[in-house]
Design a protein around this motif. Structure first.
Motif, PDB file in Angstrom:
ATOM      1  N   GLY A 171       0.804  -1.207   0.000  1.00  0.00           N
ATOM      2  CA  GLY A 171       0.000   0.000   0.000  1.00  0.00           C
ATOM      3  C   GLY A 171       0.841   1.263   0.000  1.00  0.00           C
ATOM      4  N   ALA A 172       0.232   2.342  -0.468  1.00  0.00           N
ATOM      5  CA  ALA A 172       0.929   3.627  -0.532  1.00  0.00           C
ATOM      6  C   ALA A 172       1.162   4.167   0.877  1.00  0.00           C
ATOM      7  CB  ALA A 172       0.115   4.629  -1.348  1.00  0.00           C
ATOM      8  N   ASN A 173       2.385   4.574   1.164  1.00  0.00           N
ATOM      9  CA  ASN A 173       2.736   5.175   2.453  1.00  0.00           C
ATOM     10  C   ASN A 173       3.564   6.424   2.195  1.00  0.00           C
ATOM     11  OD1 ASN A 173       1.786   3.220   4.536  1.00  0.00           O
ATOM     12  ND2 ASN A 173       3.120   1.836   3.416  1.00  0.00           N
ATOM     13  N   ALA A 174       3.161   7.518   2.758  1.00  0.00           N
ATOM     14  CA  ALA A 174       3.913   8.763   2.628  1.00  0.00           C
ATOM     15  C   ALA A 174       3.277   9.758   3.585  1.00  0.00           C
ATOM     16  CB  ALA A 174       3.841   9.282   1.188  1.00  0.00           C
ATOM     17  N   PRO A 175       4.030  10.764   3.998  1.00  0.00           N
ATOM     18  CA  PRO A 175       5.401  11.121   3.648  1.00  0.00           C
ATOM     19  C   PRO A 175       6.387  10.612   4.698  1.00  0.00           C
ATOM     20  CG  PRO A 175       4.434  12.893   4.889  1.00  0.00           C
ATOM     21  CD  PRO A 175       3.384  11.809   4.815  1.00  0.00           C
ATOM     22  N   ASN A 176       7.673  10.840   4.436  1.00  0.00           N
ATOM     23  CA  ASN A 176       8.666  10.711   5.496  1.00  0.00           C
ATOM     24  C   ASN A 176       8.406  11.857   6.467  1.00  0.00           C
ATOM     25  OD1 ASN A 176      11.681  11.658   6.452  1.00  0.00           O
ATOM     26  ND2 ASN A 176      11.466   9.441   6.355  1.00  0.00           N
ATOM     27  N   MET A 177       8.297  11.542   7.743  1.00  0.00           N
ATOM     28  CA  MET A 177       7.873  12.528   8.733  1.00  0.00           C
ATOM     29  C   MET A 177       9.032  13.007   9.597  1.00  0.00           C
ATOM     30  SD  MET A 177       4.297  10.705   9.873  1.00  0.00           S
ATOM     31  CE  MET A 177       3.105  10.249   8.592  1.00  0.00           C
ATOM     32  N   VAL A 178       8.855  14.181  10.144  1.00  0.00           N
ATOM     33  CA  VAL A 178       9.780  14.713  11.137  1.00  0.00           C
ATOM     34  C   VAL A 178       9.054  14.635  12.482  1.00  0.00           C
ATOM     35  CG1 VAL A 178      11.182  16.667  11.873  1.00  0.00           C
ATOM     36  CG2 VAL A 178      10.776  16.282   9.429  1.00  0.00           C
ATOM     37  N   TRP A 179       9.528  13.746  13.352  1.00  0.00           N
ATOM     38  CA  TRP A 179       8.930  13.562  14.670  1.00  0.00           C
ATOM     39  C   TRP A 179       9.688  14.410  15.683  1.00  0.00           C
ATOM     40  CZ3 TRP A 179       4.585  10.611  15.619  1.00  0.00           C
ATOM     41  CH2 TRP A 179       4.152   9.793  14.562  1.00  0.00           C
ATOM     42  N   ILE A 180       8.964  15.288  16.382  1.00  0.00           N
ATOM     43  CA  ILE A 180       9.583  16.251  17.303  1.00  0.00           C
ATOM     44  C   ILE A 180       8.942  16.134  18.686  1.00  0.00           C
ATOM     45  CG2 ILE A 180      10.146  18.694  17.667  1.00  0.00           C
ATOM     46  CD1 ILE A 180       9.735  19.176  14.696  1.00  0.00           C
ATOM     47  N   ARG A 181       9.746  16.260  19.722  1.00  0.00           N
ATOM     48  CA  ARG A 181       9.231  16.178  21.093  1.00  0.00           C
ATOM     49  C   ARG A 181       8.253  17.320  21.355  1.00  0.00           C
ATOM     50  NH1 ARG A 181      12.185  13.055  25.135  1.00  0.00           N
ATOM     51  NH2 ARG A 181      10.830  14.090  26.649  1.00  0.00           N
ATOM     52  N   GLN A 182       6.958  16.999  21.443  1.00  0.00           N
ATOM     53  CA  GLN A 182       5.932  18.000  21.697  1.00  0.00           C
ATOM     54  C   GLN A 182       6.076  18.594  23.097  1.00  0.00           C
ATOM     55  OE1 GLN A 182       3.016  19.101  19.611  1.00  0.00           O
ATOM     56  NE2 GLN A 182       3.406  20.668  21.169  1.00  0.00           N
ATOM     57  N   TYR A 237       9.826   3.028   1.899  1.00  0.00           N
ATOM     58  CA  TYR A 237       9.276   3.829   2.985  1.00  0.00           C
ATOM     59  C   TYR A 237       9.562   3.217   4.345  1.00  0.00           C
ATOM     60  CZ  TYR A 237       5.925   6.588   5.693  1.00  0.00           C
ATOM     61  OH  TYR A 237       5.349   7.425   6.614  1.00  0.00           O
ATOM     62  N   GLY A 238       9.429   1.893   4.438  1.00  0.00           N
ATOM     63  CA  GLY A 238       9.630   1.238   5.726  1.00  0.00           C
ATOM     64  C   GLY A 238      11.008   1.433   6.308  1.00  0.00           C
ATOM     65  N   GLY A 239      12.014   1.617   5.443  1.00  0.00           N
ATOM     66  CA  GLY A 239      13.384   1.805   5.912  1.00  0.00           C
ATOM     67  C   GLY A 239      13.809   3.250   6.000  1.00  0.00           C
TER      68      GLY A 239
END
Length: 562
Positions: A171-182, A237-239
């Motif tokens: 399945g389609a997966n996107a985008p690469n995300m930027v995870w930031i400490r909220q 995407y998974g990697g």
């Protein structure tokens, strides 16, 4: 005819694995399609199979890969009995497949794990043409699933306009995300994403990293900036954790993918001007101390330690990184919360690539008398069973399997066949309505999705005492897939579809060295060992050391498919 032109390399495998060959021969003596009866004593059609197994199947006592709720369903619904010609896991399975191909003793049906193996089977005339049985027997829903990939998935299994395998789907997966400490953003009073579109700029990301370094909200005593893995890019995407995919996306660049340029010519994304610009940003950030100063030398575990020790609060990755990466941060710091963004492109969009839509294939032995059974199994498990509205009533054994977590490998075909939008569909159609109280959790028939929704609700109701696994599920679904849902709804994605996903002869021969060249030269540019213009030298070396040959081979293969 190309028949048998590649069997020499397979015979090498046979000579190196005589013991395994003896074992296989014994199995063939008892159940091979070439020698066994086509029906059982009670009139059931026999299907010999190569089965991909798992180390911990979680099958209930007494059940096996050959006799379980799924195989019994095939007997009941299709009057067919599955007999395993071989069972194996991982590389052992690949060796069994190689032996079967080399000896031409294929089971009636089996999974192959690469396009290259599929091509070899086609070239050696060992597998059945499934075009007509697919057209006649595939259900409307199954056809919808494959149509959702705009023909790309079936095309990957098609040779000379004939469908030669059943493709698994990705399945389609996107985008690469930027995870930031909220929690750190809140503590420092930082402002991001003022317009609420979930896209942040390079400047916003840089300023956030700078603030984290200067203020050390993790109280580590040794804060670092944004960590990146030394390989910098991934082909899927998974990697994509710890990669520069989101930064490259700003410039609509897609490293590690073969794409068309503005003039319609095929090029390698890692050699594009957009990739050069992205490396330029990383080099500036490294010089300013925004990027981890030990970039290029840290292991994966080192980088994970930076997160769990509170030395960094920014990481790039896929929507599901909370499940297996960020959850370790929560274990160390009960106050840890993350928010997911993606970077805004120069065009104001989230520039993303489509993954390879396939990767695994189910093939049917040539001259097997009942190839239509492969399509009927496909219908049974991925349509009828997958779309059942009352699993507990209609398929109680299967419902019990779902409840106790029996591994999916125990199904006749160890593949996934979902629509390209399946991840998003499950979230928007099933999880969100249940979480928002619009529907009941009990209305969800998919066991895994039902469990997700239940866990998320439990976290929302009592986040203070919730297990880390519930925290992870909430973050990955509500914030990760939630970001995908938002960007999809607001039509923010700009998609690029690579023109080629396979492996050419030169890729097999020189690909590892080219990848090593890429990784080493990119590290030199980011760390300032070489100036940004050295990128042009890298491109020249890449082309001379095999890149031009690869492009030519791709062009020839695509032309042949026209």
């Amino acid at each position: 005819m190309k028949k048998y032109r590649t069997l020499f390399k397979r015979m090498t495998i046979l000579s190196m694995a005589s013991m395994l060959s003896v074992s296989l021969a014994a199995c063939v003596d008892s159940s091979s399609p070439q020698e066994s009866a086509s029906t059982t004593e009670d009139g059931k059609t026999v299907i010999t199979m190569g089965r991909v197994t798992a180390a911990n199947s979680k099958l209930p006592e007494g059940d096996t890969y050959e006799n379980n709720a799924y195989t019994r369903l095939v007997e009941e619904k299709l009057n067919a009995k599955i007999v395993n010609q071989f069972e194996a896991e991982g590389e052992d399975y690949d060796r069994q497949v190689a032996l079967a191909i080399a000896s031409s003793e294929l089971p009636d049906m089996m999974r192959v794990n690469s396009k290259e193996e599929l091509k070899e089977l086609v070239e050696n005339d060992l597998i059945a043409d499934l075009t007509d049985v697919y057209d006649k027997h595939a259900s409307d829903y199954i056809k919808e699933v494959y149509d959702s990939y705009d023909g790309r998935s079936l095309a990957d299994s098609t040779f000379d306009d004939r469908l030669m395998a059943i493709p698994a789907t990705v399945g389609a997966n996107a985008p690469n995300m930027v995870w930031i400490r909220q929690d750190w953003i809140d503590e420092l009073g930082l402002k991001l994403d003022n317009d609420g579109d979930s896209l942040i700029t390079l400047d916003e990301l840089e300023n956030t990293a700078k603030s984290f370094i200067e203020n050390d909200p993790g109280a580590s005593g040794n804060p670092v900036g944004i960590p990146f893995a030394h390989w910098l890019n991934a082909g899927d995407y998974g990697g994509s954790a710890l990669t520069m995919s989101s930064v490259a996306g700003v410039f609509n660049a897609h490293p590690r993918h073969y794409i068309e340029d503005e003039k319609g010519n095929i090029m390698y994304g890692s050699t594009s001007e957009g990739t050069k610009k992205a490396l330029g940003i990383l080099a500036e950030w490294f010089d300013k101390g925004i990027i981890d100063p030990q970039f290029g030398t840290r292991t994966w575990d080192d980088i994970m330690a930076l997160l769990t020790n509170g030395q960094t609060g920014i990481v790039t990755g896929p929507w599901h990184i909370p499940d297996w990466g960020l959850s370790a941060v929560k274990e160390m710091d009960k106050n840890a919360e993350f928010v997911a963004y993606t970077l805004e492109g120069e065009n104001g969009k989230a520039n993303v690539f489509r993954e390879n839509p396939t990767g695994q294939f189910i093939v049917v032995r040539k001259d097997y008398a009942h190839p239509e059974l492969a399509i009927k199994i496909l219908n049974l498990f991925y349509d009828e069973l997958g779309n059942a509205t009352d699993l507990e009533t209609d398929y109680p054994e299967i419902a019990k399997y779902n409840e106790i977590g029996v591994d999916g490998s125990t199904r006749p075909f160890n593949i996934e066949v979902y629509k390209s939008t399946s991840t998003l569909d499950d979230f928007t159609d099933l999880i969100l309505p249940a979480v928002n109280g619009e529907t009941s959790i009990n209305d969800i028939t998919k066991a895994g999705i039902k469990n997700d929704a239940k866990t998320i609700l439990e976290y929302i109701e009592d986040s203070e005492s919730a297990e880390t696994s519930a925290w992870a599920k909430f973050h990955s679904r509500m914030k990760g897939i939630g970001l995908i849902e938002k960007l999809t709804t607001e039509d923010t994605f700009n998609w690029t579809t690579p023109v080629y996903y396979g492996t050419t002869a030169t890729m097999e021969k020189k690909g590892a060295n080219l990848l090593k060249l890429e990784e080493e030269d990119f590290i030199k540019i980011v760390t300032g060992t070489e100036p940004l213009d050295y990128f042009d030298t890298f491109v020249s070396k890449w082309k001379k050391q095999g890149g031009d040959e690869i492009i030519a081979e791709i062009e020839a293969e695509l032309a042949e498919q026209q």
